[in-house]
Write a protein that holds these residues in place. Sequence first.
Motif, short mmCIF file in Angstrom:
data_model
loop_
_atom_site.label_atom_id
_atom_site.label_comp_id
_atom_site.label_asym_id
_atom_site.label_seq_id
_atom_site.Cartn_x
_atom_site.Cartn_y
_atom_site.Cartn_z
N SER A 297 41.96 32.63 50.50
CA SER A 297 41.11 32.99 51.66
C SER A 297 40.54 34.38 51.46
CB SER A 297 41.94 32.94 52.95
OG SER A 297 43.05 33.82 52.86
N LYS A 298 40.55 34.83 50.21
CA LYS A 298 39.98 36.12 49.86
C LYS A 298 39.06 35.94 48.65
CE LYS A 298 43.96 38.70 51.64
NZ LYS A 298 45.03 39.68 51.33
N CYS A 299 38.64 37.03 48.08
CA CYS A 299 37.70 36.99 46.95
C CYS A 299 38.23 36.12 45.82
CB CYS A 299 37.46 38.41 46.45
SG CYS A 299 36.45 38.49 44.94
N ARG A 300 37.43 35.16 45.37
CA ARG A 300 37.84 34.25 44.30
C ARG A 300 37.99 35.01 42.97
NH1 ARG A 300 38.71 29.26 46.97
NH2 ARG A 300 36.94 28.84 48.32
N ARG A 301 37.07 35.91 42.73
CA ARG A 301 37.11 36.66 41.47
C ARG A 301 38.41 37.46 41.37
NH1 ARG A 301 32.97 37.97 38.20
NH2 ARG A 301 31.52 37.33 39.83
N MET A 302 38.78 38.10 42.47
CA MET A 302 40.02 38.89 42.48
C MET A 302 41.23 37.98 42.27
SD MET A 302 39.36 42.20 43.17
CE MET A 302 40.50 42.99 44.30
N ALA A 303 41.20 36.79 42.89
CA ALA A 303 42.31 35.85 42.74
C ALA A 303 42.46 35.40 41.29
CB ALA A 303 42.10 34.65 43.66
N ILE A 304 41.33 35.22 40.60
CA ILE A 304 41.36 34.81 39.19
C ILE A 304 41.83 35.97 38.31
CG2 ILE A 304 39.95 34.11 37.22
CD1 ILE A 304 38.13 32.63 39.23
N SER A 310 44.66 44.74 34.86
CA SER A 310 45.57 45.67 35.53
C SER A 310 45.13 45.92 36.97
CB SER A 310 45.59 47.00 34.78
OG SER A 310 44.32 47.63 34.85
N THR A 311 46.00 46.56 37.74
CA THR A 311 45.69 46.90 39.13
C THR A 311 44.47 47.82 39.20
OG1 THR A 311 48.02 46.69 39.73
CG2 THR A 311 46.59 47.88 41.27
N GLU A 316 38.55 48.30 40.57
CA GLU A 316 37.16 48.52 40.14
C GLU A 316 36.31 47.29 40.42
OE1 GLU A 316 37.42 49.51 36.03
OE2 GLU A 316 38.24 51.53 36.38
N ILE A 317 36.88 46.10 40.20
CA ILE A 317 36.15 44.86 40.49
C ILE A 317 35.84 44.77 41.98
CG2 ILE A 317 36.34 42.33 40.55
CD1 ILE A 317 38.04 42.54 37.99
#
Length: 385
Positions: A297-304, A310-311, A316-317
């Motif tokens: 339920s959040k950003c797909r890119r971040m989940a991938i 790294s954190t 940055e993303i």
Amino acid sequence: MEDQVQRIQKTHFVSAEYIGSNSDFDVKARSVDVILASPELLVGNKTCRDNIQSLNVKVIVIDEFHTIATWGAVDKKEEEAFRRWFRHIGELRSLFPAAAMLALSATCTQKMLKKILKVLNMTECPNFVSVSPNKQNIKYVFKKIEHNIESSMLWLVEGLLKYKEKFPRTLVYCKSIKDVSHIYNYIISEVPDLSRHIEMFHSETTNETKLAVIHQLTQKDDLMLRVVVATSALGMGIDVEECHSVVLYGPPPTLVDLLQECGRIGRDGKDSVAVILHHSYHYQNLDEEVKTVLKSSKCRRMAIMTNFVSTTELNEIGSSDKAKHSCCDFCEKCCNCGNCRQFKLVLEKCVEEDIEEIDFDSDPSDGESDDTVLYYESDFLESAE
């Protein structure tokens, strides 16, 4: 690998050969600078293994080394591996102890890395050059669909009818040959006049057809082919020209495979879109990481990317300009700019116009060039008239 040989030979100062069988060895291997071959041949074939020891090997290159984990199944019993000799590639180091080893992958998860380094006997002295696998020019769009292929892929037929040979070049990846066949035949039956612009590609496709498809996809001056329906057999190592649209009919079992299939597009840096279509049956045999992305339920890119970077890189993303409205379907929903539609490519618009929003809460499984007109609808329609 044959495609890679052709690319190497174009440099004019390096010779290369693909060794497909042990009988090729004496004919091709002894007079070239670079040999490309499979683990089954180099490690698994005793005759070839004996022959290569007579060569003065300076460098061993393991390309796409994440396949040691995914295809070699290093976490499972050897008989469960898709290609068991992948888990024995490290034995090449014992054959050539003085040779340097270079291992390359754009999609290896942090969890896989330690296990693979052990297989390659590189745990003591690896030197890392790390580049993020995140391609910000690719937008991720996830859509839940019905089980029926015809209703789920109607948007593709309507898009082809609307844009005809100007439909953006699109790869459609399926999880099985059966799905490839059904989707391909459905499209051909609905738009027979465009059949020469549509092809399929899987492990049972004839070599002649495979070579013809790869040739068309990798040539800038041959853009007749608009849609290719394929399994993962059309995969790593192929640089598809002028392709900015990919559809995954069912997510692959791992995030590595997902990134590989999405990574076929946008290799020129232009805006691209990856549409992942899924229904309840597709949840079977998926890694937990893939299920987490599907239910996010959040950003797909971040989940991938949580599984790959790294954190610091994740932060940055999340703070990039792309995260505002052209990152993924979730980020677009959260955006208040009011102009997001202008960032949509033709493929994404075709999907949205035909596939209604389905509730995601239920989980049954518990550019600058002239070619830009092909991708942005507002520009294209004016030129098409």
